[in-house]
Design a protein around this motif. Structure first.
Motif, PDB file in Angstrom:
ATOM      1  N   TYR A  93       0.826  -1.204   0.000  1.00 16.15           N
ATOM      2  CA  TYR A  93       0.000   0.000   0.000  1.00 16.15           C
ATOM      3  C   TYR A  93       0.864   1.259   0.000  1.00 16.15           C
ATOM      4  CZ  TYR A  93      -4.196   2.744   0.994  1.00 16.15           C
ATOM      5  OH  TYR A  93      -5.249   3.631   0.913  1.00 16.15           O
ATOM      6  N   LEU A  94       1.985   1.216   0.724  1.00 12.45           N
ATOM      7  CA  LEU A  94       2.862   2.383   0.833  1.00 12.45           C
ATOM      8  C   LEU A  94       3.710   2.597  -0.420  1.00 12.45           C
ATOM      9  CD1 LEU A  94       4.119   1.979   4.510  1.00 12.45           C
ATOM     10  CD2 LEU A  94       2.222   3.370   3.661  1.00 12.45           C
ATOM     11  N   ASN A  95       3.710   1.643  -1.314  1.00 12.87           N
ATOM     12  CA  ASN A  95       4.517   1.752  -2.527  1.00 12.87           C
ATOM     13  C   ASN A  95       4.112   2.947  -3.392  1.00 12.87           C
ATOM     14  OD1 ASN A  95       6.633   0.724  -4.222  1.00 12.87           O
ATOM     15  ND2 ASN A  95       5.028   0.020  -5.602  1.00 12.87           N
ATOM     16  N   GLN A  96       2.976   3.534  -3.119  1.00 18.78           N
ATOM     17  CA  GLN A  96       2.540   4.724  -3.857  1.00 18.78           C
ATOM     18  C   GLN A  96       3.404   5.952  -3.541  1.00 18.78           C
ATOM     19  OE1 GLN A  96      -1.208   6.605  -2.071  1.00 18.78           O
ATOM     20  NE2 GLN A  96      -1.260   4.555  -1.158  1.00 18.78           N
ATOM     21  N   ILE A  97       4.162   5.885  -2.453  1.00 16.53           N
ATOM     22  CA  ILE A  97       5.036   6.992  -2.068  1.00 16.53           C
ATOM     23  C   ILE A  97       6.385   6.767  -2.739  1.00 16.53           C
ATOM     24  CG2 ILE A  97       6.148   8.198  -0.155  1.00 16.53           C
ATOM     25  CD1 ILE A  97       3.867   7.112   1.638  1.00 16.53           C
ATOM     26  N   GLU A  98       6.765   7.675  -3.615  1.00 12.26           N
ATOM     27  CA  GLU A  98       7.958   7.453  -4.432  1.00 12.26           C
ATOM     28  C   GLU A  98       9.173   8.268  -4.013  1.00 12.26           C
ATOM     29  OE1 GLU A  98       6.671   8.178  -8.421  1.00 12.26           O
ATOM     30  OE2 GLU A  98       5.383   6.403  -8.457  1.00 12.26           O
ATOM     31  N   ASP A  99       9.003   9.248  -3.148  1.00 11.00           N
ATOM     32  CA  ASP A  99      10.111  10.164  -2.861  1.00 11.00           C
ATOM     33  C   ASP A  99      10.782   9.928  -1.508  1.00 11.00           C
ATOM     34  OD1 ASP A  99       7.878  10.997  -1.433  1.00 11.00           O
ATOM     35  OD2 ASP A  99       8.363  13.123  -1.616  1.00 11.00           O
ATOM     36  N   LYS A 100      10.537   8.759  -0.898  1.00 17.01           N
ATOM     37  CA  LYS A 100      11.125   8.483   0.409  1.00 17.01           C
ATOM     38  C   LYS A 100      11.613   7.036   0.481  1.00 17.01           C
ATOM     39  CE  LYS A 100       8.218  11.822   2.836  1.00 17.01           C
ATOM     40  NZ  LYS A 100       9.153  12.822   3.276  1.00 17.01           N
ATOM     41  N   LEU A 101      12.534   6.809   1.391  1.00 18.28           N
ATOM     42  CA  LEU A 101      12.948   5.459   1.742  1.00 18.28           C
ATOM     43  C   LEU A 101      12.078   5.025   2.907  1.00 18.28           C
ATOM     44  CD1 LEU A 101      14.808   2.964   1.809  1.00 18.28           C
ATOM     45  CD2 LEU A 101      16.319   4.282   3.310  1.00 18.28           C
ATOM     46  N   ILE A 102      11.369   3.912   2.742  1.00 17.92           N
ATOM     47  CA  ILE A 102      10.470   3.405   3.768  1.00 17.92           C
ATOM     48  C   ILE A 102      10.871   1.964   4.065  1.00 17.92           C
ATOM     49  CG2 ILE A 102       8.082   2.869   4.363  1.00 17.92           C
ATOM     50  CD1 ILE A 102       7.293   5.022   2.214  1.00 17.92           C
ATOM     51  N   ILE A 103      11.173   1.697   5.326  1.00 10.65           N
ATOM     52  CA  ILE A 103      11.522   0.349   5.745  1.00 10.65           C
ATOM     53  C   ILE A 103      10.562  -0.063   6.847  1.00 10.65           C
ATOM     54  CG2 ILE A 103      13.303  -1.171   6.666  1.00 10.65           C
ATOM     55  CD1 ILE A 103      15.383   0.930   5.694  1.00 10.65           C
ATOM     56  N   LEU A 104       9.867  -1.163   6.629  1.00 14.66           N
ATOM     57  CA  LEU A 104       8.971  -1.705   7.646  1.00 14.66           C
ATOM     58  C   LEU A 104       9.688  -2.836   8.362  1.00 14.66           C
ATOM     59  CD1 LEU A 104       7.073  -0.960   4.959  1.00 14.66           C
ATOM     60  CD2 LEU A 104       5.318  -1.572   6.596  1.00 14.66           C
ATOM     61  N   THR A 105       9.505  -2.903   9.668  1.00 15.19           N
ATOM     62  CA  THR A 105      10.097  -3.974  10.458  1.00 15.19           C
ATOM     63  C   THR A 105       9.175  -4.295  11.623  1.00 15.19           C
ATOM     64  OG1 THR A 105      12.171  -4.773  11.426  1.00 15.19           O
ATOM     65  CG2 THR A 105      11.497  -2.518  11.990  1.00 15.19           C
ATOM     66  N   GLY A 106       9.418  -5.409  12.253  1.00 16.56           N
ATOM     67  CA  GLY A 106       8.604  -5.827  13.389  1.00 16.56           C
ATOM     68  C   GLY A 106       9.378  -6.824  14.216  1.00 16.56           C
ATOM     69  N   ALA A 107       8.665  -7.614  14.975  1.00 13.00           N
ATOM     70  CA  ALA A 107       9.316  -8.611  15.826  1.00 13.00           C
ATOM     71  C   ALA A 107       8.385  -9.799  16.019  1.00 13.00           C
ATOM     72  CB  ALA A 107       9.687  -8.006  17.172  1.00 13.00           C
ATOM     73  N   MET A 108       8.996 -10.943  16.244  1.00 12.37           N
ATOM     74  CA  MET A 108       8.221 -12.150  16.512  1.00 12.37           C
ATOM     75  C   MET A 108       7.861 -12.251  17.997  1.00 12.37           C
ATOM     76  SD  MET A 108       8.056 -13.082  13.449  1.00 12.37           S
ATOM     77  CE  MET A 108       7.226 -14.658  13.556  1.00 12.37           C
ATOM     78  N   LYS A 109       8.663 -11.578  18.840  1.00 13.37           N
ATOM     79  CA  LYS A 109       8.397 -11.537  20.275  1.00 13.37           C
ATOM     80  C   LYS A 109       8.473 -10.079  20.723  1.00 13.37           C
ATOM     81  CE  LYS A 109      10.217 -16.113  21.119  1.00 13.37           C
ATOM     82  NZ  LYS A 109      11.293 -16.903  21.713  1.00 13.37           N
ATOM     83  N   PRO A 110       7.640  -9.679  21.689  1.00 19.73           N
ATOM     84  CA  PRO A 110       7.650  -8.282  22.141  1.00 19.73           C
ATOM     85  C   PRO A 110       9.036  -7.820  22.594  1.00 19.73           C
ATOM     86  CG  PRO A 110       5.762  -9.432  23.059  1.00 19.73           C
ATOM     87  CD  PRO A 110       6.636 -10.480  22.405  1.00 19.73           C
ATOM     88  N   GLU A 111       9.323  -6.560  22.353  1.00 18.24           N
ATOM     89  CA  GLU A 111      10.599  -5.972  22.758  1.00 18.24           C
ATOM     90  C   GLU A 111      10.804  -6.116  24.262  1.00 18.24           C
ATOM     91  OE1 GLU A 111      12.871  -2.912  24.744  1.00 18.24           O
ATOM     92  OE2 GLU A 111      10.682  -2.878  24.615  1.00 18.24           O
ATOM     93  N   ARG A 112       9.761  -6.160  25.028  1.00 22.81           N
ATOM     94  CA  ARG A 112       9.856  -6.294  26.486  1.00 22.81           C
ATOM     95  C   ARG A 112      10.422  -7.656  26.913  1.00 22.81           C
ATOM     96  NH1 ARG A 112       9.361  -1.569  29.403  1.00 22.81           N
ATOM     97  NH2 ARG A 112       7.501  -0.447  28.814  1.00 22.81           N
ATOM     98  N   PHE A 113      10.388  -8.654  26.033  1.00 21.39           N
ATOM     99  CA  PHE A 113      10.917  -9.981  26.355  1.00 21.39           C
ATOM    100  C   PHE A 113      12.429  -9.966  26.201  1.00 21.39           C
ATOM    101  CE2 PHE A 113       7.079 -12.946  25.299  1.00 21.39           C
ATOM    102  CZ  PHE A 113       6.242 -12.160  26.047  1.00 21.39           C
ATOM    103  N   SER A 114      13.131 -10.629  27.105  1.00 19.96           N
ATOM    104  CA  SER A 114      14.592 -10.638  27.049  1.00 19.96           C
ATOM    105  C   SER A 114      15.115 -11.355  25.808  1.00 19.96           C
ATOM    106  CB  SER A 114      15.174 -11.278  28.312  1.00 19.96           C
ATOM    107  OG  SER A 114      14.789 -12.632  28.396  1.00 19.96           O
ATOM    108  N   ASN A 115      14.348 -12.270  25.246  1.00 23.03           N
ATOM    109  CA  ASN A 115      14.793 -12.989  24.056  1.00 23.03           C
ATOM    110  C   ASN A 115      14.131 -12.467  22.777  1.00 23.03           C
ATOM    111  OD1 ASN A 115      12.231 -13.971  24.605  1.00 23.03           O
ATOM    112  ND2 ASN A 115      12.739 -16.100  24.151  1.00 23.03           N
ATOM    113  N   SER A 116      13.725 -11.210  22.788  1.00 18.66           N
ATOM    114  CA  SER A 116      13.080 -10.598  21.630  1.00 18.66           C
ATOM    115  C   SER A 116      14.073 -10.340  20.500  1.00 18.66           C
ATOM    116  CB  SER A 116      12.432  -9.269  22.024  1.00 18.66           C
ATOM    117  OG  SER A 116      11.910  -8.615  20.878  1.00 18.66           O
TER     118      SER A 116
END
Length: 160
Positions: A93-116
């Motif tokens: 959906y965001l590919n319509q924006i052509e003038d910026k670098l966009i990087i999406l990221t996430g996590a499999m475990k919450p950042e609050r977890f020590s093994n995130s």
């Protein structure tokens, strides 16, 4: 270099419920703040929260809010924290924006977890922001690829 981080929710930002007897995790303040505090970055940044939703609940109306938020940013480097279940749909959906670098990221475990994996995925996205050209990318599991080239193993959940 200046990076704008945009929170949309997802596992990366989940935290324990604030209510007693709660069973479901809640999306809390951006995990980016806690990760960058440990990094002591040599770049300037800002963190904004656009959504606090599980990615399975994100609609095209929500994606339009993300688009509008990106378009108003002066920075041409955007990193979005997002749930992994629909990260590819939002990236497309965001590919319509052509003038910026966009990087999406996430996590499999919450950042609050020590093994995130959150610090590693965010760090991968930050490193990639230093060298990539404009476009829409996804940074997961040690890879940064254009959104339309990354795949997901449905059995392991791993992106490749």
């Amino acid at each position: 270099m200046h990076i704008t981080f945009i929170q949309t929710g997802g596992t990366i930002d989940k935290d324990y419920p604030r209510t007693s007897g709660g069973w479901a995790f809640e999306i809390d303040e951006p995990a980016v703040h806690r990760i960058l505090e440990k990094l002591n970055p040599s770049f300037t940044y800002e963190v904004i929260s656009v959504l606090k939703k599980d990615s399975q609940e994100i609609t095209n109306e929500d994606r339009e809010l993300i688009v509008n938020s990106i378009k108003t940013q002066k920075s041409d480097k955007i990193i979005i924290t997002h749930g992994t279940d629909t990260i590819r749909e939002t990236a497309q959906y965001l590919n319509q924006i052509e003038d910026k670098l966009i990087i999406l990221t996430g996590a499999m475990k919450p950042e609050r977890f020590s093994n995130s994996d959150a610090p590693i995925t965010l760090g991968t996205a930050i490193g990639a922001a230093n060298v990539l050209k404009k476009g829409v990318y996804i940074a997961m599991h040690g890879k940064v690829l254009p959104f339309n080239e990354i795949q997901r193993n449905t059995e392991t959940g791993q992106y490749y």
